[in-house]
Design an enzyme around this catalytic site. Sequence first.
Site: not given
Length: 553
Positions: A198-199, A201, A203-205, A316
Amino acid sequence: MVDMGGLDNLIANTAYLQARKTSDADSKELQRRRRSLMLPGPQSCEQLRQAMPADFNSLCEQQPIGRRLFRDFLATVPAYQEAMGFLEEVQSWELAEEGPAKGSTLQALVATCAVAPNPGQPHSFLSPALVTKCQAATTDEERASLVEQAKAEAMAFLQDQPFREFLVSPFYDKFLQWKVFEMQPVSDKYFEEFRVLGKGGFGEVCAVQVKNTGKMYACKKLDKKRLKKKSGEKMALSEKEILEKVSSPFVVSLAYAFESKSHLCLVMSLMNGGDLKFHIYSVGERGLDMNRVIFYSAQMTCGVLHLHSLGIVYRDLKPENVLLDDLGNCRLSDLGLAVQIQDGKPVTQRAGTNGYMAPEILMEKASYSYPVDWFAMGCSIYEMVAGRTPFKDYKEKISKEDLKQRTLKEEVRFQHQSFTEEAKDICRLFLAKTPEQRLGSREKSDDPRKHHFFKTINFPRLEAGLVDPPFVPDPSVVYAKDVDEIEDFSEVRGVEFDDKDKQFFQRFATGAVPIAWQEEIIETGLFEELNDPNRPAGCGEGNSSRSGVCLLL
């Protein structure tokens, strides 16, 4: 024509699934790497020995390797082993399901305390006065109280002379060797990287595998230039420090924090089962079966309580941030908005996700604390049952202002047929407009776990991992978007790093996190392997004149 995007996705998924299957130390490459590993020599531990605080709770309870070695030490002295064995029996009784068998175990525990191991001599870890009381106990209420007292005396006994002897034993020497091994530098060469999951704000995972143990993790890669350009350094460091502080089976664990040339990286629990939002909206009919709703809500409640006990407001909580593991247990994730309460002062910065934010966050002058997480819990339970959020229908187009006004003014309605009376009641209580009337914050002892919605949940057993999840994810499925559906970031230009930036990167990149790292070492068998006295020559402990940590990357 060949669909190259589909082919790329197939290749990425195949490699990822294969890595998950072979993460149990069965590959030849992994075995070869392990043979090159060795613990540091005893002389390299002297500085750490002087600096390490003699904290029983940290060394012998919280840290898995310390806990394991302390118990190995206790097993060498019969009187110490007896005390430890008693505590283990008490724990088994505490976690047993209610019924006649639990009552019989209680009677047996008290009988054990009442009978001395040798005629005329009380247990070495119990006071004579307590032994006498155990001999006279007649009711289960008395027995339960006496077992609690005996538990406290046994623990106090172990924290005294046995602990002092452990600190000068070879078992503690071995613990220090593992601690030095744990403190080795960590870089991107430590991991094998797999597909992007996934992406975000910054960077990415992506999925990664530790080369020396085979353990799979999720790696959150934060682009250094993007962080600086968007002034995200403070948020990134806050998330890292909060994750470092939390050790809970209901919150994702941080295992490593390191930097590469271009990224700051957080290596965390890999949750292969997807998020609850996916399961609510993308699997079968919208919503979840009530047994799943109750189970996930119970685990989410435990996670929120663990955060609150550390002075942390999550801010959150929503199904999208609740992830399932291989077995079907869930954990809270993405603590980027979490905040540490300072000296009991309320938070005034507005943060959260529209549709889950409590009224006090949405007020003109926001001022709030822990209760906002319970409001979000109510939203999440409602959504799991109804397949929509409380104040916005499924796929309804609505402005942020209208959603805000609904949240502030409208009472929640329960039109979905799956709502039970218990589910309606807990949602109403969690969704109370004022914090003082909200479940979980009406008074200091207000515990949501006591609500009748959770009447089928044995929370001590749930926290001990002894309750089977109602749903187990399919291990052959990748619960993530196709790689070609995940947008690439544009390159950030014109950002240069100065000495202040480099100091921040070093502050962030602290390496392995002790509890998670030690769990990995034990879980993957490396602990037993490096401690094996019969290990082949050349694979033993390090030369005392060197650091002793040999890594093949």
